[in-house]
Design an enzyme around this catalytic site. Structure first.
Site, short mmCIF file in Angstrom:
data_model
loop_
_atom_site.label_atom_id
_atom_site.label_comp_id
_atom_site.label_asym_id
_atom_site.label_seq_id
_atom_site.Cartn_x
_atom_site.Cartn_y
_atom_site.Cartn_z
N ASP A 15 0.86 -1.17 0.00
CA ASP A 15 0.00 0.00 0.00
C ASP A 15 0.91 1.23 0.00
OD1 ASP A 15 -2.44 1.57 0.51
OD2 ASP A 15 -1.54 1.87 2.48
N ASP A 17 0.02 5.18 0.35
CA ASP A 17 -0.25 6.17 1.40
C ASP A 17 -0.42 5.54 2.77
OD1 ASP A 17 -1.36 9.07 0.00
OD2 ASP A 17 -1.18 7.31 -1.26
N ASP A 23 0.28 10.01 4.28
CA ASP A 23 -0.92 10.20 3.47
C ASP A 23 -0.79 11.43 2.57
OD1 ASP A 23 -3.46 9.58 2.58
OD2 ASP A 23 -4.44 10.77 4.13
N THR A 51 -2.41 2.17 -4.90
CA THR A 51 -2.87 3.47 -4.43
C THR A 51 -4.28 3.73 -4.94
OG1 THR A 51 -2.49 5.85 -4.53
CG2 THR A 51 -1.77 4.58 -6.43
MG LIG Z 1 -2.99 3.64 2.32
#
Ligand SMILES: [Mg+2]
Length: 85
Positions: A15, A17, A23, A51
């Site tokens: 993943d 962010d 973020d 994302t």
């Molecule tokens: Mg994330």
């Protein structure tokens, strides 16, 4: 993480962010994950970064992942296949 027929790791996805970077931020060259992802690539492990950013322009993804993409591009140990597969 995806395993091949012999149980060898073939793909690792991350993943973006809040996992690889803050973020809404970007993966910068000083991020400690850059060298670790290069190490995985050198072991013929493919990398995916997930994302929810819905850009329609590739340049915006490049901007977000520049630190990693530039490091892959300039690395002299990675083979062409490892860089592009
Ligand atoms: Mg994330």
């Amino acid at each position: 993480m995806a395993l091949g027929r012999r149980g060898k790791i073939r793909l690792v996805t991350f993943d973006g962010d809040v996992t690889l970077y803050d973020d809404g931020s970007s993966l910068t060259p000083d991020n400690a994950v850059v060298s670790r992802i290069l190490s995985l690539l050198k072991r013929d492990i493919r990398i995916g970064i997930v994302t929810a950013a819905g850009y329609t322009e590739a340049s915006k993804y490049y901007g977000r992942l520049k630190g990693l993409l530039d490091a892959v591009n300039k690395d002299q140990q990675l083979t062409a296949d490892q860089k592009t597969d």
